[in-house]
Design a protein around this motif. Sequence first.
Motif, PDB file in Angstrom:
ATOM      1  N   VAL A  98       0.883  -1.186  -0.083  1.00 33.36           N
ATOM      2  CA  VAL A  98      -0.078  -0.115   0.047  1.00 33.36           C
ATOM      3  C   VAL A  98       0.914   1.206   0.052  1.00 33.36           C
ATOM      4  O   VAL A  98       0.469   2.227  -0.560  1.00 33.36           O
ATOM      5  CB  VAL A  98      -1.047  -0.009   1.056  1.00 33.36           C
ATOM      6  N   ARG A 100       3.339   1.843  -1.647  1.00 31.34           N
ATOM      7  CA  ARG A 100       3.927   1.997  -3.040  1.00 31.34           C
ATOM      8  C   ARG A 100       2.770   3.063  -3.802  1.00 31.34           C
ATOM      9  O   ARG A 100       3.092   3.417  -4.854  1.00 31.34           O
ATOM     10  CB  ARG A 100       4.253   0.831  -3.553  1.00 31.34           C
ATOM     11  N   LEU A 101       1.533   2.962  -3.342  1.00 31.62           N
ATOM     12  CA  LEU A 101       0.496   3.481  -4.142  1.00 31.62           C
ATOM     13  C   LEU A 101       0.706   5.153  -4.133  1.00 31.62           C
ATOM     14  O   LEU A 101       0.970   5.611  -2.936  1.00 31.62           O
ATOM     15  CB  LEU A 101      -0.751   3.272  -3.528  1.00 31.62           C
ATOM     16  N   ASP A 102       0.820   5.741  -5.167  1.00 34.46           N
ATOM     17  CA  ASP A 102       0.878   7.163  -5.284  1.00 34.46           C
ATOM     18  C   ASP A 102       0.062   7.796  -4.305  1.00 34.46           C
ATOM     19  O   ASP A 102      -1.258   7.551  -4.467  1.00 34.46           O
ATOM     20  CB  ASP A 102       0.686   7.563  -6.627  1.00 34.46           C
ATOM     21  N   VAL A 104      -0.641   8.095  -1.266  1.00 29.21           N
ATOM     22  CA  VAL A 104      -1.312   7.355  -0.250  1.00 29.21           C
ATOM     23  C   VAL A 104      -0.290   7.500   1.288  1.00 29.21           C
ATOM     24  O   VAL A 104       0.809   7.235   1.272  1.00 29.21           O
ATOM     25  CB  VAL A 104      -1.373   5.672  -0.241  1.00 29.21           C
ATOM     26  N   SER A 217      -1.910  -7.956  -3.143  1.00 25.89           N
ATOM     27  CA  SER A 217      -2.443  -7.669  -4.363  1.00 25.89           C
ATOM     28  C   SER A 217      -4.082  -7.088  -4.089  1.00 25.89           C
ATOM     29  O   SER A 217      -4.461  -6.179  -4.594  1.00 25.89           O
ATOM     30  CB  SER A 217      -2.274  -8.492  -5.577  1.00 25.89           C
ATOM     31  N   VAL A 220      -4.133  -4.005  -1.954  1.00 30.42           N
ATOM     32  CA  VAL A 220      -3.792  -2.881  -2.847  1.00 30.42           C
ATOM     33  C   VAL A 220      -5.036  -2.560  -3.707  1.00 30.42           C
ATOM     34  O   VAL A 220      -5.404  -1.184  -3.922  1.00 30.42           O
ATOM     35  CB  VAL A 220      -2.703  -2.971  -3.590  1.00 30.42           C
ATOM     36  N   ALA A 224      -7.051   1.086  -3.852  1.00 27.60           N
ATOM     37  CA  ALA A 224      -7.064   1.816  -5.048  1.00 27.60           C
ATOM     38  C   ALA A 224      -8.665   1.940  -5.638  1.00 27.60           C
ATOM     39  O   ALA A 224      -9.153   3.030  -6.089  1.00 27.60           O
ATOM     40  CB  ALA A 224      -6.144   1.002  -6.184  1.00 27.60           C
ATOM     41  N   THR A 227     -10.526   4.438  -3.680  1.00 29.57           N
ATOM     42  CA  THR A 227     -10.132   5.855  -3.432  1.00 29.57           C
ATOM     43  C   THR A 227     -10.024   6.513  -5.097  1.00 29.57           C
ATOM     44  O   THR A 227      -9.385   7.586  -5.216  1.00 29.57           O
ATOM     45  CB  THR A 227      -8.687   6.133  -2.860  1.00 29.57           C
TER      46      THR A 227
END
Length: 235
Positions: A98, A100-102, A104, A217, A220, A224, A227
Motif C-alpha cells: 500500500v 507504494r501507491l501514489d 497514499v 495485491s 492494494v 485503489a 479511492t
Amino acid sequence: MLWNVDLTLVDVAIVTREAYAEAFRVVTGRPLVKLAPAMGRPDSEIVFETLAVNGIVAEDDHLPRFLSALAVAFADRHKRLAKDGRMMPGAKDALKAVSRLDGVVQSVLTGTIKSNAVHKLKAFGLEKYIDFEIGGYGEEVYPKATLLQVAQGRAKEHLGTPFTPANTVVIGDSTRDVQAARIGGAAMIGVASGRSMAAELREAGADIVLPDLSNASEVVAAVAGLTAPLDRQAG
C-alpha cells in the motif's frame, strides 16, 4: 489510510493483559480480578469499565493515572511483544504494498494509546510504514467515529489536503471499525481476521471484506478501487 492495530496488524493480547494488570495494581493497590473485554473499544473506555467491574468507583484522576501506568507497564514489556505475540498474516507485505501507491499516507485508527501502538508495531518492524502524527488513539476520550474525524483533521493540518469518504479508507477487523467508518466518513475494508466474521462485517456495511491480509495485491486493489475518482469507478 487508517489501520486498526489489534487483530488487524498484530496480536499481543497476552502482554496487553499483563500490562493492564500491572497498571491496575499501581493505580488501585489491588490485584486485577477481571479485565473488561476490548471488543474494538478505546483504552479510555476499557479502563472505566475495568474499574467498575472490579468494584472501583472512578474518580477524576483515575483515567490519566491509569493510562500513564499502562504506558509504563507496556514499555517495560516491549521486548516480549514479538516473543509472546504475533504479526497477523500478510500484515507487513500489505503495508509495504500500500505504501507504494501514489499519494497514499498510512496511519492508525486504534483504541490503543499512542505510545503502546508505537511499541506494538515497532516490535514487528511495521512502524516504518506508519505516520503516527496523523492517527487517532485510545487516550482520546472520543467514540471511534469521532476519533476518525480527529485523525482526518490532523491529516489535513499536516498534509494540506481535506479528507473525506472519497479519499479516506479504514481497514479493521471488527464491526465497531465498520460503524466508525460509516458514521465518521470513510470507506471501509473489513478483514475477517479477528473479532468479527466476514458476514458480520458485510452486514455492518463494509465496502469490501477480505479473509485476511495475506494477499497484498487484493489489499492494494481494494484501496485503489475505493479511492479512485468517480469517473474511474464508473468506468
